[in-house]
Design a protein around this motif. Structure first.
Motif, short mmCIF file in Angstrom:
data_model
loop_
_atom_site.label_atom_id
_atom_site.label_comp_id
_atom_site.label_asym_id
_atom_site.label_seq_id
_atom_site.Cartn_x
_atom_site.Cartn_y
_atom_site.Cartn_z
N PRO A 32 0.83 -1.21 0.00
CA PRO A 32 0.00 0.00 0.00
C PRO A 32 0.86 1.25 0.00
CG PRO A 32 0.09 -0.96 2.19
CD PRO A 32 0.84 -1.89 1.29
N TYR C 102 -13.57 4.49 13.43
CA TYR C 102 -13.61 3.04 13.26
C TYR C 102 -14.95 2.53 13.76
CZ TYR C 102 -8.55 3.56 12.82
OH TYR C 102 -7.28 3.94 12.43
N HIS C 106 -16.41 -3.82 12.86
CA HIS C 106 -16.09 -3.83 11.45
C HIS C 106 -14.59 -4.00 11.22
CE1 HIS C 106 -19.64 -3.14 8.99
NE2 HIS C 106 -20.14 -2.56 10.07
N ALA C 107 -14.24 -4.03 9.97
CA ALA C 107 -12.84 -4.23 9.60
C ALA C 107 -12.07 -2.92 9.50
CB ALA C 107 -12.78 -4.97 8.27
N TYR C 109 -10.77 -0.74 11.61
CA TYR C 109 -9.57 -0.67 12.44
C TYR C 109 -8.52 -1.68 11.98
CZ TYR C 109 -6.67 -1.40 16.62
OH TYR C 109 -5.60 -1.55 17.50
N SER C 110 -8.92 -2.90 11.75
CA SER C 110 -7.93 -3.93 11.38
C SER C 110 -7.32 -3.67 10.01
CB SER C 110 -8.54 -5.33 11.47
OG SER C 110 -9.67 -5.47 10.63
N TYR C 111 -8.08 -3.13 9.05
CA TYR C 111 -7.52 -2.81 7.75
C TYR C 111 -6.48 -1.69 7.87
CZ TYR C 111 -10.03 -5.59 4.26
OH TYR C 111 -10.49 -6.63 3.45
N GLU C 112 -6.77 -0.71 8.68
CA GLU C 112 -5.81 0.39 8.81
C GLU C 112 -4.57 -0.03 9.58
OE1 GLU C 112 -7.17 4.25 9.95
OE2 GLU C 112 -7.75 4.66 7.88
N GLN C 113 -4.73 -0.96 10.49
CA GLN C 113 -3.55 -1.50 11.17
C GLN C 113 -2.69 -2.28 10.18
OE1 GLN C 113 -2.38 -1.39 14.61
NE2 GLN C 113 -3.64 0.43 14.51
N LYS C 114 -3.33 -2.97 9.25
CA LYS C 114 -2.58 -3.81 8.31
C LYS C 114 -1.94 -2.97 7.19
CE LYS C 114 -2.78 -7.84 5.29
NZ LYS C 114 -1.83 -8.66 6.09
N TYR C 115 -2.75 -2.12 6.56
CA TYR C 115 -2.31 -1.43 5.35
C TYR C 115 -1.92 0.01 5.59
CZ TYR C 115 -4.59 -5.40 3.02
OH TYR C 115 -4.97 -6.65 2.61
N GLY C 116 -2.26 0.54 6.77
CA GLY C 116 -1.97 1.95 7.03
C GLY C 116 -2.99 2.88 6.41
N ARG C 118 -7.22 2.82 4.41
CA ARG C 118 -8.37 2.05 3.96
C ARG C 118 -9.27 2.93 3.09
NH1 ARG C 118 -13.16 3.26 7.85
NH2 ARG C 118 -12.15 4.79 9.19
N GLY D 217 -3.01 -6.81 12.22
CA GLY D 217 -2.67 -6.83 10.80
C GLY D 217 -2.43 -8.18 10.15
N LEU D 277 -11.22 -9.38 12.94
CA LEU D 277 -12.28 -8.61 12.30
C LEU D 277 -11.95 -8.41 10.84
CD1 LEU D 277 -13.13 -5.74 14.85
CD2 LEU D 277 -14.58 -7.68 14.20
N ILE D 280 -8.76 -10.04 9.71
CA ILE D 280 -7.45 -9.53 10.09
C ILE D 280 -7.37 -9.43 11.62
CG2 ILE D 280 -5.91 -7.52 9.95
CD1 ILE D 280 -7.11 -6.95 7.19
N HIS D 347 2.35 -11.18 5.86
CA HIS D 347 2.07 -9.77 6.14
C HIS D 347 3.34 -8.94 5.98
CE1 HIS D 347 0.47 -6.18 7.95
NE2 HIS D 347 1.41 -6.21 8.88
N VAL D 354 4.66 -0.48 6.44
CA VAL D 354 3.45 0.26 6.82
C VAL D 354 3.54 0.80 8.24
CG1 VAL D 354 1.03 -0.10 7.47
CG2 VAL D 354 1.86 -0.87 5.24
N VAL D 355 3.10 2.04 8.42
CA VAL D 355 2.95 2.60 9.76
C VAL D 355 1.47 2.93 9.94
CG1 VAL D 355 3.56 4.48 11.32
CG2 VAL D 355 5.25 3.58 9.71
N PRO D 356 0.79 2.20 10.83
CA PRO D 356 -0.64 2.48 11.01
C PRO D 356 -0.87 3.88 11.57
CG PRO D 356 -0.01 0.40 12.05
CD PRO D 356 1.25 1.11 11.70
N PRO D 357 -2.05 4.48 11.36
CA PRO D 357 -2.33 5.82 11.85
C PRO D 357 -2.16 5.96 13.36
CG PRO D 357 -4.05 5.09 10.35
CD PRO D 357 -3.17 3.93 10.58
#
Lengths: 369, 369, 369, 369
Positions: A32, C102, C106-107, C109-116, C118, D217, D277, D280, D347, D354-357
């Motif tokens: 990403p 978030y 839902h996903a 939070y987890s999507y943003e943790q994974k990909y940074g 969403r 993630g 969730l 992930i 992952h 990636v750095v999450p928010p």
């Protein structure tokens, strides 16, 4: 994995036939955060597309690509990227004579032996049109490799029939219809190709691709060695019949003292290895060269058989490349980009925390041939 | 898939280093009902193993393979087949000097850049010892292909340094230490190799593998074309720097009229395609040729660096092949067998019910070079 | 394989987000010769699509699918099939409040943790819209399985919150908005759902899928057992939190004498196994049941945090399903179809020539719950 | 990938039957630099092995594992790790009666339908002996996850027939023969099992596995969601008929307001999601529960057929577990470890930069049931 997917962590899957409504593909695994627009892909598509000079097929396609997913606010999201290119200039009537006959040297016979059927229009799935999507996907990889890792990927036509470059200048490659690195000999190539087109015959070629600034450590021994995956990727391009890395087939007659590349603290002294040792990148330029056969789509008649097993004579009309090597450079670059991208991610998966005992030593100066 | 697995439906996974306790592998996907014993595998292992003539490394290994699973009452069960070969003749003290140095032309440097560490004894995982398991697994494939499909797989040394065969006779291949198809020139090769060994240098080679009786239809376009997978398989063999199919690099200077193989109801007239069109087998002999580089394990000193980045001179003592191509023929056969086996199953998965419009036309007579 | 591909020999790869231009997919490995048109896929897409009753989300999508490749003269060619569905009714402004927050459950939070990052519009890739392509691909598999192998695949809603069917009739399933097999209780479900929608809350559900006429022998022990792949496929559906086969969780309290299904020459007497033993199909009905959680997209406020880590209250407006289980039946059928299709091809790859000692014994009569 | 391999980047491939010479496996993709010895694997193997109490099969195996490759100077090298366990206590004569008969509820019939043949001794490949290698491989993953990421993986028997724990204490789990978390009820379990063994019958069970300290993630939507891969992994264990995550099947009757887990800056308030969730990981404990069927290997006679299709009565003598759930805990832990290890690498491949928010919010306190 399926036959229409390439890669393990950066995976490209494609669909599309020469005369279907569209070609498309999915790129799965792109990190990403990469800035990406369709325009980024269009450049390489424009380098590849047909009809740009009298020396290639006169089929007119804009090869305009759309990105249908995987991008948000101008950057990749990490979700799969859908690509689509509509076919515009399919002339089905050019191929109706071929419906019953197998063109010698083509995939017509082998496809029907495999599937029992084939879409005969323009070669169907066996047509090189599908390479448009490979080039689009490769452009994504190229961009990431360049921007994030400083890897530069370039290719050129290194031989056209009997012709070899007399000098070498990267700057020339984008300034003639051939991706030829030698301005001086371009008129000779043009004359040669004009005569060839008149004769109705075709000729083979060789293309060389070079990746510079490659980090050390890419490659997954023993089966997915970097050179093995490069060979796989390049041999999967239509018309390719040979792949060599570094000194390649010249190795056969080399002594060990000649072939091995000495290392010094200032860097490697030569690059017969083509940037890969033990299947893993060494930081030197990765140099691969492919041999492309002359197309069998020629006006001169050939002996063949038809779908009933009877002897026939086949003449290919329609619009074809007299030398498919001429448009192969962007495709070879794209495939090398896909391999390096996939291996970058695969290496990162297992070895992201590794600190080598010493930093990579410098690569040697760029080779010219 | 992981880097140490090869194949999609007939999958071979291997482990083992040069100086570890054992080498092993797992063959997954073998059809049930095939008669199989360890002796069936031993034949090809014996063709490959070191120490059988003065022209190869003097390391003594019996390479005796055990089958640990997947067989019941003498036949395969369809469950995974475990293979094991114990290492016997590891002389670790031969390599202790190398612990700190990178041998030029070897994988020492690239492995440490990738993993941060390497088992320096005998090259560890990068050593060609692991090819013993490939040969054992390939022997299973060879047996199935021969017995069930009538496919014959044979290879030979087609060039040793500057030497090419003057005549060709398959019968000669198993009767000299080189897999050389020309009895007349064997003394010249022996003299050449004796001189080479005395000089301490090494030389490259080429090996050609041929598969006859291959059915039509094998290959999974577009990325897993049969030739692409063959290139992958062969390039994954240590020391290979080039792969070509059929006319290979000679295609570059061929016209279309010369290259394309005419078809008649009685069969193909030539075989420049090497048995593959559009990435799918045509029934003709599959002909692949590989270029092997000269080994870098030579007595003559070379410039290199050590693990601290300092300049050093490296001399390889110990037991090595002055021409790795000499033992490569069984390995190349094995890899080609694995590709054809995997593609046989892959093709069967999708197309078992297909009836082609016409039966396969005959292949042309066996080529000799 | 990549996370957006499913299957080994019959491979489905998809792309597309809730609010992107389109959803799409590629089906690779379909046997040639199957009659196929977009209309064949539209039926199941119509069963799945939103907005068909007051009990589901009011988003209006025609979900009209196009086939872009892989078909010639009305039949599959064996080349990859490209599918495309355009999104029509994306209302982005419904989601702008969610850009910074978030949604709990839902996903986001987890999507943003994974990909940074969403695509927050409609849940982006995590939205159940992507299941439209799964249903289209599954319809191809369903057709092949039905026409070539006589396999019938059907599902139904087996529990909605506290409600279970009082009777069972397959004929009822397609005649109410719920895929409910009991006409008598439909009014109670409708009343329950109306009350639920008014309350702003949501409820969970269970869906059962049944495959009849399955041949014996499908499944690839030990890791790709048929039940393991079914569990994988069904758990990959949004909102699924549990999967059981046959007697499922009821096994825990069963004695061996109760659980094991006796065999007689006339057939099996019971089907606690759910059609799978040792990970391989027995010919009995394959019965799988999934638990779907209540959607978190509800009007009632919930506690959550925003992208800066601050506490917020979140209310989901927009158009949502109060019970996602209501539209899940076609999705579960599609995933089961994809598993059976893939395993049919995988089994054929290795075992096409196998003749079992005795023919398959009959399955027992269809179970009703 | 083949049916005997699990994982994409951390790949485990196994071989071996109940009564063959040995079981083995290959772990490919382990990061280098991990300290590893056979003793590290032996601990979990000892927890799993048979014959340790009167409540499990009396077959005596030391299950002593050897590491044959992939380790140098006590640390992993990044090259494949070969594992071997010799079978010691195979009593073939116990099974000779079974050669002609299909044991009801076992894989005998389905294996012969698939392969046309089976190694009937002890169930051959379908025997749970192969799980020994899974446990050894899982121990490698567990060690890496614990040491490098602080992930703790633990399981316990959460239900035995009708029995549920009355209290919960992790400390008890390793101190009774059942992996039972409640000391108080152990005597009741023992009495129950003694009676069961006397009766000759068997019973089902449930096992719960918990992973704590999991980073956010992990998971590869949409098909390789983390919960989908966990379901695949756990369902691949012999005798498993159901898998649920978090609230699992209890979701069916939950309202949205009850089910969704509120988030606050101090952390999650509940964990119905089971740590996942949108497929992930969220950082909360991953909680999975499996249902194991009662073994069909019981002394009480059952109706079945033989290899000629004739009706027979079958009684299983020999040494068996009256409750396979009792030894399942280490196997379930191992499979969860393999999934988390594979997903950690997958992952990392795509998202290492990636750095999450915001940083991950804390997980809620450990659940007890």
């Amino acid at each position: 994995m399926s036959g229409n997917s390439f890669g393990r962590n950066f995976v490209v899957t494609t669909f599309g036939e020469s005369h279907g409504p569209a070609l498309g593909g999915i790129v799965d695994g792109c990190p990403p955060g990469l800035e990406l627009t369709a325009a980024d892909l269009q450049h390489d598509l424009d380098r590849r597309k047909p009809g740009q000079s009298r020396h290639t097929t006169q089929r007119r396609e804009s090869d305009r690509v759309e990105i249908l997913s995987g991008i948000f606010e101008g950057r990749t999201t990490g979700t799969p990227i859908g690509l689509l290119i509509h076919n515009e200039d399919q002339r089905s009537h050019d191929y109706s004579e071929i419906a019953e006959r197998y063109r010698p040297g083509h995939a017509d016979y082998s496809y029907e032996q495999k599937y029992g059927v084939r879409d005969y229009r323009g070669g169907g799935r066996s047509s090189a049109r599908e390479t448009a999507i490979r080039v689009a996907a490769g452009a994504i990889a190229k961009k990431y490799l360049a921007e994030r890792l400083g890897i530069r990927l370039r290719g050129y036509l290194s031989q056209l029939g009997p012709w070899r470059p007399r000098g070498f200048d990267w700057e020339q490659v984008e300034h003639n219809p051939f991706f030829w690195p030698c301005a001086e000999t371009v008129p000779e190539l043009e004359a040669y190709m004009d005569a060839l087109r008149k004769s109705g015959d075709s000729i083979g070629a060789a293309v060389t691709v070079v990746a510079s600034g490659v980090p050390t450590g890419l490659g997954e021994p023993i089966f997915d060695r970097l050179d093995a995956d490069i060979a796989h990727a390049l041999m999967s391009i239509n018309a390719v019949k040979g792949v060599e890395i570094g000194a390649g087939f010249a190795c056969i007659e080399q002594k060990g003292t000649e072939h091995r590349d000495p290392m010094t603290p200032e860097g490697f002294l030569t690059n017969n290895a083509g940037g890969i040792l033990g299947g893993i990148s060494t930081g030197q330029d990765i140099i691969a060269r492919i041999a492309l056969k002359p197309t069998s789509s020629i006006r001169l008649p050939g002996r063949s058989i038809d779908r009933h097993g009877a002897a026939v004579e086949v003449v290919t009309t329609g619009r074809h490349d007299p030398c498919v090597g001429i448009r192969a450079t962007p495709i070879a670059e794209a495939m090398l980009a896909l391999v390096l991208m996939d291996h970058t991610l695969r290496h990162r998966a297992q070895n992201a925390e590794v600190v080598p005992p010493i930093p990579a030593i410098p690569a040697e100066p760029r080779p010219n041939s």
